[in-house]
Design an enzyme around this catalytic site. Structure first.
Site, PDB file in Angstrom:
ATOM      1  N   ASN A 189      30.716   0.305  31.399  1.00  0.00           N
ATOM      2  CA  ASN A 189      29.593  -0.201  32.190  1.00  0.00           C
ATOM      3  C   ASN A 189      30.127  -0.862  33.450  1.00  0.00           C
ATOM      4  O   ASN A 189      31.257  -1.349  33.472  1.00  0.00           O
ATOM      5  CB  ASN A 189      28.788  -1.229  31.365  1.00  0.00           C
ATOM      6  CG  ASN A 189      27.400  -1.453  31.931  1.00  0.00           C
ATOM      7  OD1 ASN A 189      26.744  -0.497  32.339  1.00  0.00           O
ATOM      8  ND2 ASN A 189      26.947  -2.690  31.974  1.00  0.00           N
ATOM      9  N   ALA A 195      25.079  -0.078  29.423  1.00  0.00           N
ATOM     10  CA  ALA A 195      25.010  -1.088  28.355  1.00  0.00           C
ATOM     11  C   ALA A 195      23.650  -1.781  28.359  1.00  0.00           C
ATOM     12  O   ALA A 195      23.540  -2.956  28.028  1.00  0.00           O
ATOM     13  CB  ALA A 195      26.136  -2.107  28.541  1.00  0.00           C
ATOM     14  N   GLY A 196      22.615  -1.030  28.727  1.00  0.00           N
ATOM     15  CA  GLY A 196      21.254  -1.578  28.736  1.00  0.00           C
ATOM     16  C   GLY A 196      20.528  -1.258  27.440  1.00  0.00           C
ATOM     17  O   GLY A 196      21.150  -0.974  26.401  1.00  0.00           O
ATOM     18  N   LYS A 223      11.318  -3.248  26.419  1.00  0.00           N
ATOM     19  CA  LYS A 223      11.785  -3.071  25.038  1.00  0.00           C
ATOM     20  C   LYS A 223      12.283  -4.377  24.406  1.00  0.00           C
ATOM     21  O   LYS A 223      12.196  -4.560  23.199  1.00  0.00           O
ATOM     22  CB  LYS A 223      12.883  -2.010  24.973  1.00  0.00           C
ATOM     23  CG  LYS A 223      12.343  -0.610  25.223  1.00  0.00           C
ATOM     24  CD  LYS A 223      13.411   0.447  25.090  1.00  0.00           C
ATOM     25  CE  LYS A 223      12.844   1.802  25.466  1.00  0.00           C
ATOM     26  NZ  LYS A 223      13.830   2.875  25.399  1.00  0.00           N
ATOM     27  N   TYR A 265      15.490  12.735  32.061  1.00  0.00           N
ATOM     28  CA  TYR A 265      14.955  14.088  31.915  1.00  0.00           C
ATOM     29  C   TYR A 265      14.057  14.404  33.100  1.00  0.00           C
ATOM     30  O   TYR A 265      13.654  13.510  33.844  1.00  0.00           O
ATOM     31  CB  TYR A 265      14.180  14.234  30.598  1.00  0.00           C
ATOM     32  CG  TYR A 265      13.028  13.263  30.472  1.00  0.00           C
ATOM     33  CD1 TYR A 265      13.219  12.024  29.866  1.00  0.00           C
ATOM     34  CD2 TYR A 265      11.778  13.567  30.983  1.00  0.00           C
ATOM     35  CE1 TYR A 265      12.177  11.123  29.764  1.00  0.00           C
ATOM     36  CE2 TYR A 265      10.727  12.669  30.879  1.00  0.00           C
ATOM     37  CZ  TYR A 265      10.938  11.443  30.273  1.00  0.00           C
ATOM     38  OH  TYR A 265       9.904  10.550  30.195  1.00  0.00           O
ATOM     39  N   THR A 322       8.362   1.348  26.870  1.00  0.00           N
ATOM     40  CA  THR A 322       9.489   1.843  27.646  1.00  0.00           C
ATOM     41  C   THR A 322       9.902   0.817  28.693  1.00  0.00           C
ATOM     42  O   THR A 322       9.421  -0.327  28.677  1.00  0.00           O
ATOM     43  CB  THR A 322       9.181   3.260  28.213  1.00  0.00           C
ATOM     44  OG1 THR A 322      10.350   3.762  28.831  1.00  0.00           O
ATOM     45  CG2 THR A 322       8.020   3.265  29.195  1.00  0.00           C
ATOM     46  N   VAL A 371      31.240  -5.120  32.862  1.00  0.00           N
ATOM     47  CA  VAL A 371      31.976  -4.911  31.599  1.00  0.00           C
ATOM     48  C   VAL A 371      31.581  -5.950  30.550  1.00  0.00           C
ATOM     49  O   VAL A 371      31.608  -5.670  29.354  1.00  0.00           O
ATOM     50  CB  VAL A 371      33.506  -4.967  31.828  1.00  0.00           C
ATOM     51  CG1 VAL A 371      34.258  -4.583  30.569  1.00  0.00           C
ATOM     52  CG2 VAL A 371      33.911  -4.060  32.950  1.00  0.00           C
ATOM     53  N   ALA A 417      18.785   1.347  26.459  1.00  0.00           N
ATOM     54  CA  ALA A 417      18.953   2.690  25.890  1.00  0.00           C
ATOM     55  C   ALA A 417      20.275   2.779  25.127  1.00  0.00           C
ATOM     56  O   ALA A 417      20.327   3.293  23.995  1.00  0.00           O
ATOM     57  CB  ALA A 417      18.889   3.747  26.980  1.00  0.00           C
TER      58      ALA A 417
END
Ligand code: NDP
Length: 280
Positions: free
Chosen positions: A150, A128-129, A66, A228, A62, A153, A131
């Site tokens: 984002n 825009a990472g 990544k 979450y 995580t 941009v 995930a």
């Protein structure tokens, strides 16, 4: 002998992955252990080496590792290749297999748990990472039309360029070029509406908001925060600005974990039962 697995990140104390994998193991009768491991920011590769030497069978990866996991993998599955990010590693006969289960996890949560069909939906992906990069392919291949907004941009544009073969033009926008239409700043969103708005930024981690126009939600829209564990400013904003369904990322977390569990163990857990227990 019990097979060992782990999730590696920094920070990691908040992770629900150990609990989820223990529930999967109990439910399916698999003999595994699963720990949360904090790797130093400059020590991801060394941590993986240590786990392999200790006989671990695999791990989840995580924030913020990544991209490093992608570089470490000796073989990469098509989902990870296209996302250029790895969230699941499997140690197998001297190989480090790299997978990305985030996209399948998000799609499963929206389609099966929330029962919302993605086909022909206009989706705004904020962020825009890693995930965002992990889910674009899965969303687009379900027939959704994805637009990325984002702060930076250029980063959104890089993603749109990488996935250009998958992008149908943003039909909200007046500009004609598909790539230009699909990579926007938050200011560019004025006057546009989307059926699904996904917060794939890390703004919720610091209880920050993202600057969306108040009219961003189309009638019946889903607002989805990948974060979450708490009611985020984005979720509160969505509730007060017309979203019909507001969801956090717990379902995605459980579904992407189930994909990883399947890759490691060859058994599919019952995610609905686990999600119900976690929500309770
Ligand atoms: P990254 O660090 O790779 O990317 C962060 C993104 O958030 C960038 O696009 C960045 O914009 C943007 N951002 C950060 N702060 C703000 C802010 N205050 N306002 C607007 N934009 C902001 O993180 P990840 O992509 O890996 O993770 C993003 C989120 O998704 C995290 O909250 C993570 O917990 C969650 N996640 C949840 C999963 C689940 O299963 N539920 C799975 C994977 C991730 P810029 O480029 O302009 O800096």
């Amino acid at each position: 002998m019990t097979d060992q697995y782990a999730v590696i990140g920094n920070p990691i104390a908040h992770s629900k992955s150990p609990l989820i994998h223990r529930m999967f193991a109990e439910q399916t009768g698999q003999d595994i252990s699963y720990k949360a491991i904090l790797a130093p920011l400059d020590g991801f590769a060394a941590t993986i080496e240590r786990l392999r030497a200790e006989g671990y069978k695999g791990c989840n990866v995580t924030v913020p590792f990544k991209f490093e996991a992608l570089k470490l993998a000796t073989r990469i599955d098509p989902h990870a290749e296209i996302a250029q990010a790895v969230n699941t590693l499997k140690f197998d006969n001297g190989e480090i297999m790299g997978y990305n289960t985030d996209g399948r996890g998000l799609v499963a949560d929206i389609q099966f748990n929330l029962k919302i069909d993605l086909k022909n939906k206009n989706i705004l992906l904020a962020g825009a990472g890693g995930a965002a990069s992990g889910v674009i392919h899965s969303l687009a291949t379900m027939g959704a039309r994805v637009t990325i907004a984002n702060r930076n941009v250029e980063k959104a544009q890089i993603l749109v360029n990488r996935f250009s073969h998958l992008f149908a033009p943003n039909n909200n926008a007046e500009k004609k070029s598909p790539t230009r239409n699909n990579a926007l700043s938050y200011a560019d969103l004025a006057g546009q509406q989307f059926d699904i708005v996904i917060n794939a930024t890390s703004a919720s981690l610091t209880d920050s908001t993202i600057p969306l126009p108040a009219t961003i939600f189309a009638p019946g829209a889903l607002a989805y925060d990948m974060m979450y564990g708490r009611d985020t400013p984005f979720m509160k904003f969505a509730r007060t600005h017309g979203a019909a369904v507001v969801a956090d990322g717990l379902g995605m977390l459980v579904e992407q974990a189930a994909e990883a569990f399947y890759l490691w163990r060859g058994v599919r857990p019952d995610t609905a039962a686990v999600l119900k227990k976690l929500r309770a």
